[in-house]
Design an enzyme around this catalytic site. Structure first.
Site, short mmCIF file in Angstrom:
data_model
loop_
_atom_site.label_atom_id
_atom_site.label_comp_id
_atom_site.label_asym_id
_atom_site.label_seq_id
_atom_site.Cartn_x
_atom_site.Cartn_y
_atom_site.Cartn_z
N ARG A 114 0.81 -1.23 0.00
CA ARG A 114 0.00 0.00 0.00
C ARG A 114 0.85 1.28 0.00
NH1 ARG A 114 -2.71 -3.22 3.76
NH2 ARG A 114 -4.57 -4.14 2.88
N LYS A 136 2.51 11.49 -11.01
CA LYS A 136 1.62 10.64 -11.82
C LYS A 136 2.36 9.35 -12.15
CE LYS A 136 -1.46 13.75 -14.34
NZ LYS A 136 -1.86 14.23 -15.67
N GLU A 178 7.63 18.98 -24.20
CA GLU A 178 7.30 19.41 -22.83
C GLU A 178 8.00 20.73 -22.49
OE1 GLU A 178 4.91 17.74 -21.70
OE2 GLU A 178 5.14 15.88 -22.82
N LYS A 217 6.47 23.29 -12.90
CA LYS A 217 5.61 22.12 -12.68
C LYS A 217 5.31 21.96 -11.19
CE LYS A 217 4.37 17.53 -13.86
NZ LYS A 217 4.61 16.34 -14.65
N GLU A 227 -5.28 17.26 -10.46
CA GLU A 227 -5.75 17.73 -11.76
C GLU A 227 -7.25 18.04 -11.79
OE1 GLU A 227 -3.67 15.88 -15.06
OE2 GLU A 227 -5.40 16.23 -16.33
N ARG A 231 -3.82 22.16 -12.76
CA ARG A 231 -2.93 21.17 -13.37
C ARG A 231 -3.36 20.85 -14.81
NH1 ARG A 231 -0.03 15.97 -10.38
NH2 ARG A 231 1.24 15.41 -12.16
N ASN A 235 -1.90 20.19 -19.85
CA ASN A 235 -2.36 19.45 -21.03
C ASN A 235 -2.27 20.29 -22.31
OD1 ASN A 235 -3.01 17.20 -19.51
ND2 ASN A 235 -5.03 18.00 -19.01
N HIS A 238 -1.60 18.73 -25.62
CA HIS A 238 -1.61 17.27 -25.45
C HIS A 238 -2.84 16.56 -26.00
CE1 HIS A 238 1.97 17.97 -23.17
NE2 HIS A 238 2.11 16.68 -22.88
N HIS A 242 -1.82 13.80 -28.44
CA HIS A 242 -2.06 12.36 -28.26
C HIS A 242 -2.78 11.78 -29.46
CE1 HIS A 242 -1.64 12.53 -23.60
NE2 HIS A 242 -0.51 12.19 -24.20
N HIS A 252 6.21 10.91 -29.06
CA HIS A 252 5.32 11.70 -28.21
C HIS A 252 5.69 13.19 -28.24
CE1 HIS A 252 2.86 12.74 -24.72
NE2 HIS A 252 3.92 13.34 -24.21
N1 NAD Z 1 4.20 10.76 -15.15
C1 NAD Z 1 4.08 11.85 -15.90
O1 NAD Z 1 3.72 12.93 -15.43
C2 NAD Z 1 4.44 11.76 -17.36
C3 NAD Z 1 4.53 12.94 -18.12
C4 NAD Z 1 4.91 12.83 -19.46
C5 NAD Z 1 5.20 11.58 -20.00
N2 NAD Z 1 5.11 10.46 -19.23
C6 NAD Z 1 5.42 9.13 -19.76
O2 NAD Z 1 6.82 9.11 -20.03
C7 NAD Z 1 7.06 8.11 -21.02
C8 NAD Z 1 8.07 8.66 -22.01
O3 NAD Z 1 9.26 8.96 -21.32
P1 NAD Z 1 10.65 9.07 -22.08
O4 NAD Z 1 10.52 9.96 -23.26
O5 NAD Z 1 11.67 9.41 -21.04
O6 NAD Z 1 10.86 7.61 -22.68
P2 NAD Z 1 11.66 6.30 -22.21
O7 NAD Z 1 11.59 6.12 -20.76
O8 NAD Z 1 11.18 5.21 -23.08
O9 NAD Z 1 13.17 6.65 -22.61
C9 NAD Z 1 13.49 6.87 -23.96
C10 NAD Z 1 14.66 5.99 -24.40
O10 NAD Z 1 15.87 6.54 -23.87
C11 NAD Z 1 16.62 5.51 -23.20
N3 NAD Z 1 17.41 6.19 -22.18
C12 NAD Z 1 16.96 6.64 -20.99
N4 NAD Z 1 17.93 7.36 -20.40
C13 NAD Z 1 19.00 7.33 -21.20
C14 NAD Z 1 20.30 7.91 -21.13
N5 NAD Z 1 20.67 8.72 -20.13
N6 NAD Z 1 21.17 7.66 -22.15
C15 NAD Z 1 20.78 6.89 -23.22
N7 NAD Z 1 19.57 6.34 -23.34
C16 NAD Z 1 18.68 6.57 -22.34
C17 NAD Z 1 15.58 4.54 -22.75
O11 NAD Z 1 16.11 3.27 -22.55
C18 NAD Z 1 14.58 4.56 -23.91
O12 NAD Z 1 15.05 3.73 -24.95
C19 NAD Z 1 5.71 7.77 -21.64
O13 NAD Z 1 5.33 6.50 -21.21
C20 NAD Z 1 4.77 8.83 -21.08
O14 NAD Z 1 3.46 8.35 -20.92
C21 NAD Z 1 4.74 10.53 -17.92
#
Ligand code: NAD
Length: 350
Positions: A114, A136, A178, A217, A227, A231, A235, A238, A242, A252
């Site tokens: 939990r 999130k 972003e 943020k 949200e 918050r 979006n 977005h 999306h 993305h």
């Molecule tokens: N929680 C939130 O508020 C929030 C906000 C926006 C997006 N997201 C989520 O984030 C995700 C996308 O995140 P992302 O763009 O970081 O993608 P990701 O986590 O897939 O990373 C992108 C790529 O970079 C590689 N990588 C990571 N760090 C590295 C480094 N230092 N050097 C070399 N390679 C590296 C990873 O292995 C991957 O192949 C989506 O699932 C999206 O839904 C969440």
């Protein structure tokens, strides 16, 4: 080191940004209890030796890199491994990776017994400027992105900009959507990005934008953790972004940029966005889109894409399309468009 505090009703968190932050903070955070590191296969490959130095003999779970790992299966496997590793209520989970690792590891921390303490260590531009802050967490399910999750604030976020030195250019571009979003929302960042709009290809410049993005943020999340109001400003770009992502399969970040382009044009046309500000914002978006690698896209069947925006989970009332749009420096608003008008606007904007 620079720090930002984030106080919400559920947690008082600390975000620390600076080169060497892991060496500085980890010894204290690892002390005295069983811990668990979650990372992905790419990060493990590049930083394997460092992980040993930073975390010693702490258990490390390596998930396959990529969005396709953001599943119940991965979550279940992580939780099972945590049980076998004997983690208890005062254990701490460290999420070392991009947004995918952050979202899954955050949900594992939120649900194990939990809720156990979580430390986010973001390693991509997107996760450093955005996803690691705000609590999130989610996995994708039944073909819907982020459909199962929880709001669960990390106890700490440790951001070392040096991680970006190994990030492929394509992933840097994923973070630009972003960053431009924060430029649209924060008066302070808007001027900086407008004056430096031709520097999106300079990593050293992008690193200077981490702190103001995180500060913005944190301020928004502090005002509205779950949200229900402010918050929703996050979006911006977005809803259309999306839908574009689902329709045309680009990254993305790139889709958020296209979404901001479309929604800013719509907001100008509807008279809710100040024209001079909106045109400057469009210039920023256009420079970010021109950063390498530049995708060649043809936007076929825009009406189908508009339907995807209508199906977006943020369209809670079901009638028309809700958009959060930037309307002048440091300000945003919500608009609702009938579907046909949105589809026409989208066709003209892309
Ligand atoms: N929680 C939130 O508020 C929030 C906000 C926006 C997006 N997201 C989520 O984030 C995700 C996308 O995140 P992302 O763009 O970081 O993608 P990701 O986590 O897939 O990373 C992108 C790529 O970079 C590689 N990588 C990571 N760090 C590295 C480094 N230092 N050097 C070399 N390679 C590296 C990873 O292995 C991957 O192949 C989506 O699932 C999206 O839904 C969440």
């Amino acid at each position: 080191m620079q720090t930002v505090e984030l106080k919400t009703p559920s947690m008082q968190g600390l975000i620390t940004i600076g080169e060497g932050v892991l060496e500085e903070r980890l010894p204290a955070l690892l002390q005295g209890q069983k811990n668990f590191v979650i990372t992905d296969s790419n990060v493990a490959k590049i930083y394997g030796e460092n992980i040993k130095d930073w975390f010693g003999d702490t258990s490390v779970y390596v998930m396959p890199a990529g969005e396709q790992s953001k599943t119940f299966w991965t979550l279940g496997d992580i939780l099972e491994t945590m049980v076998k590793a004997g983690l208890h209520r005062n254990s701490r989970v460290f999420a070392l990776g991009g947004g995918v690792v952050g979202d899954v590891a955050g949900l594992a921390a939120a649900t194990y017994m939990r809720g156990v303490s979580c430390v986010q260590i973001p390693t991509t531009l997107l996760s450093q400027v955005d996803s690691s802050v705000g609590g999130k967490t989610a996995v994708d399910h039944a073909g819907v992105k982020n459909i199962v999750g929880a709001f669960y604030q990390p106890q700490e976020v440790l951001i070392d900009p040096a991680f970006l030195d190994t990030l492929p250019q394509r992933e840097i571009k994923c973070g630009l959507g972003e960053l431009v979003k924060y430029a649209a929302l924060s008066g302070e960042m808007f001027d900086t990005l407008y004056q430096n709009k031709h520097r999106f290809g300079e990593l050293a410049f992008l690193k200077t934008l981490i702190l103001p993005s995180v500060r913005h943020k944190a301020k928004v999340v502090q005002a509205d953790e779950k949200e229900s109001g402010e918050r929703k400003s996050l979006n911006v770009g977005h809803t259309s972004g999306h839908a574009i992502e689902l329709s045309y399969g680009m990254s993305h970040g790139e889709c958020v940029l296209w979404g901001m382009k479309a929604e800013t044009k719509i907001a100008i046309r509807k008279g809710v966005c100040e024209r001079e500000y909106g045109e400057k914002l469009l210039e920023i978006v256009s420079c970010a889109l021109q950063t390498d690698p530049v995708e060649k896209v043809s936007f076929a069947d825009v009406r189908d894409c508009a339907y995807k925006a209508k199906a977006d989970k943020k369209n809670t009332d079901g009638g028309g399309i809700n958009l959060s749009v930037a309307c002048k420096k440091g300000a945003w608003t919500s608009i609702n468009l009938p579907f046909e008008e949105y589809a026409d606007c989208l066709r003209e904007s892309l």
